[in-house]
Scaffold this motif. Sequence first.
Motif, PDB file in Angstrom:
ATOM      1  N   UNK A 103      13.502 -46.678   5.772  1.00 15.38           N
ATOM      2  CA  UNK A 103      13.526 -45.581   6.746  1.00 15.38           C
ATOM      3  C   UNK A 103      12.237 -45.459   7.549  1.00 15.38           C
ATOM      4  N   UNK A 104      11.392 -46.495   7.501  1.00 11.78           N
ATOM      5  CA  UNK A 104      10.071 -46.385   8.094  1.00 11.78           C
ATOM      6  C   UNK A 104      10.031 -46.218   9.599  1.00 11.78           C
ATOM      7  N   UNK A 105      11.054 -46.665  10.294  1.00  9.36           N
ATOM      8  CA  UNK A 105      11.042 -46.531  11.753  1.00  9.36           C
ATOM      9  C   UNK A 105      11.281 -45.098  12.202  1.00  9.36           C
ATOM     10  N   UNK A 137      13.084 -30.060  11.347  1.00 12.97           N
ATOM     11  CA  UNK A 137      11.923 -30.620  10.671  1.00 12.97           C
ATOM     12  C   UNK A 137      12.239 -31.990  10.117  1.00 12.97           C
ATOM     13  N   UNK A 138      11.224 -32.675   9.628  1.00 18.48           N
ATOM     14  CA  UNK A 138      11.411 -33.992   9.018  1.00 18.48           C
ATOM     15  C   UNK A 138      10.515 -34.114   7.798  1.00 18.48           C
ATOM     16  N   UNK A 139      11.048 -34.767   6.772  1.00 16.89           N
ATOM     17  CA  UNK A 139      10.284 -35.040   5.561  1.00 16.89           C
ATOM     18  C   UNK A 139      10.840 -36.286   4.915  1.00 16.89           C
ATOM     19  N   UNK A 140      10.035 -36.930   4.098  1.00 14.76           N
ATOM     20  CA  UNK A 140      10.492 -38.113   3.389  1.00 14.76           C
ATOM     21  C   UNK A 140       9.410 -38.590   2.453  1.00 14.76           C
ATOM     22  N   UNK A 141       9.775 -39.506   1.584  1.00 11.49           N
ATOM     23  CA  UNK A 141       8.895 -39.963   0.512  1.00 11.49           C
ATOM     24  C   UNK A 141       8.526 -41.425   0.709  1.00 11.49           C
ATOM     25  N   UNK A 142       7.257 -41.756   0.537  1.00 13.31           N
ATOM     26  CA  UNK A 142       6.768 -43.132   0.547  1.00 13.31           C
ATOM     27  C   UNK A 142       7.067 -43.773   1.911  1.00 13.31           C
ATOM     28  N   UNK A 143       7.884 -44.853   1.958  1.00  9.82           N
ATOM     29  CA  UNK A 143       8.230 -45.390   3.276  1.00  9.82           C
ATOM     30  C   UNK A 143       8.884 -44.310   4.135  1.00  9.82           C
ATOM     31  N   UNK A 144       9.671 -43.447   3.501  1.00 10.63           N
ATOM     32  CA  UNK A 144      10.276 -42.337   4.232  1.00 10.63           C
ATOM     33  C   UNK A 144       9.255 -41.323   4.716  1.00 10.63           C
ATOM     34  N   UNK A 146       6.294 -42.347   5.845  1.00  9.67           N
ATOM     35  CA  UNK A 146       5.874 -43.002   7.078  1.00  9.67           C
ATOM     36  C   UNK A 146       6.902 -42.800   8.173  1.00  9.67           C
ATOM     37  N   UNK A 147       8.201 -42.887   7.801  1.00  9.86           N
ATOM     38  CA  UNK A 147       9.265 -42.627   8.762  1.00  9.86           C
ATOM     39  C   UNK A 147       9.237 -41.202   9.281  1.00  9.86           C
ATOM     40  N   UNK A 148       8.810 -40.286   8.419  1.00  6.62           N
ATOM     41  CA  UNK A 148       8.666 -38.890   8.836  1.00  6.62           C
ATOM     42  C   UNK A 148       7.631 -38.762   9.949  1.00  6.62           C
ATOM     43  N   UNK A 149       6.504 -39.456   9.788  1.00  7.30           N
ATOM     44  CA  UNK A 149       5.467 -39.423  10.814  1.00  7.30           C
ATOM     45  C   UNK A 149       5.982 -40.061  12.108  1.00  7.30           C
ATOM     46  N   UNK A 150       6.725 -41.170  11.970  1.00  6.52           N
ATOM     47  CA  UNK A 150       7.303 -41.812  13.152  1.00  6.52           C
ATOM     48  C   UNK A 150       8.299 -40.881  13.847  1.00  6.52           C
ATOM     49  N   UNK A 151       9.171 -40.237  13.065  1.00  7.24           N
ATOM     50  CA  UNK A 151      10.158 -39.318  13.643  1.00  7.24           C
ATOM     51  C   UNK A 151       9.474 -38.099  14.246  1.00  7.24           C
ATOM     52  N   UNK A 152       8.327 -37.720  13.677  1.00  5.85           N
ATOM     53  CA  UNK A 152       7.620 -36.544  14.149  1.00  5.85           C
ATOM     54  C   UNK A 152       7.025 -36.681  15.526  1.00  5.85           C
ATOM     55  N   UNK A 169       4.281 -45.042  11.559  1.00  3.45           N
ATOM     56  CA  UNK A 169       4.081 -43.883  12.409  1.00  3.45           C
ATOM     57  C   UNK A 169       2.623 -43.664  12.767  1.00  3.45           C
ATOM     58  N   UNK A 170       2.409 -42.882  13.809  1.00  3.36           N
ATOM     59  CA  UNK A 170       1.072 -42.579  14.314  1.00  3.36           C
ATOM     60  C   UNK A 170       0.846 -41.081  14.201  1.00  3.36           C
ATOM     61  N   UNK A 171      -0.065 -40.660  13.321  1.00  2.00           N
ATOM     62  CA  UNK A 171      -0.257 -39.226  13.119  1.00  2.00           C
ATOM     63  C   UNK A 171      -0.776 -38.536  14.378  1.00  2.00           C
ATOM     64  N   UNK A 172      -1.445 -39.287  15.253  1.00  4.33           N
ATOM     65  CA  UNK A 172      -1.940 -38.679  16.483  1.00  4.33           C
ATOM     66  C   UNK A 172      -0.808 -38.388  17.480  1.00  4.33           C
ATOM     67  N   UNK A 173       0.377 -38.920  17.204  1.00  2.32           N
ATOM     68  CA  UNK A 173       1.530 -38.654  18.068  1.00  2.32           C
ATOM     69  C   UNK A 173       2.330 -37.440  17.594  1.00  2.32           C
TER      70      UNK A 173
END
Length: 277
Positions: A103-105, A137-144, A146-152, A169-173
């Motif tokens: 789910x990382x994307x 909202x979005x949340x997820x665990x481990x790779x998820x 990272x996917x949360x940050x990407x979706x965010x 994902x990019x936290x600055x985004x």
Amino acid sequence: MRKRFLPALLTAVSLIASAAPAKATAETPDTGFYSAPGPHSTVKLRGGPDHTFYYPDDLAVGTRYPILLWGNGTGATPDSYDSLLHHLASWGIVVAAANTKNSGSGSEMLSGGRFLIEENAREGSPFHDALDPAKIGASGHSQGGGGTIAAGSDPLVTVTAPVQPGPQGNVRALHGPSLFIAGQKDTTVPPIYVRSRYRYADDVAAVFAEIRNSDHYFSNGGGKHLKGALTAWFRYWLAGDQRAGTLFFGPRTSCGLCRDKASWSAVERNAKARQIR
């Protein structure tokens, strides 16, 4: 043709009764109140764009429940987080969990949100006119995580909570508040890595919280604290539950997570988060 929530297309349905939540203790706010089951019985169902949905069984036109997009860890499925996702639904949150082991994307997570927005507008859907498309909202665990940050980074998502997130994902985004959760004894995604991701999220209100004694799989009671923290975070930002906000914000002497040293081994709040009262 896109799957709809018609009986022939449902692959799994379950109903779980939830006990009434414990009484609030305003003097000592902590995650314990929100780790108890919420007031709703919950339904689990598969459908849509290859998703599993968890939601209150008393959805009704005009109730306007918020939406949470969930991302699984590498190789995991929503069933791996079944208790947590039922728990969130018991507190009045409609959860869309993508049935993907990668789910990382963040793209599969976002597709669940877009599907629910369509279902909210479609007459005959169990979600018709019962959701708030502005509260996602979005949340997820481990790779998820990272996917949360990407979706965010997508305008659809207003608030996030990456749990022991991977590098995606990019936290600055991020364009909304974010809660970064680590496990004190996690050797898969060490706390120092989670803290470094949190510290780059200086454009939004961000909180870093480390579960005492927890490994990557929430051993030693970590799952209970995770339930409480995630529930409170999304209840505050998506449902306007002001008591939930006292776990994260206000003076450090009264911030619930800051005070609960038995459950949380470290709590940090960036400048934007410290301004929230």
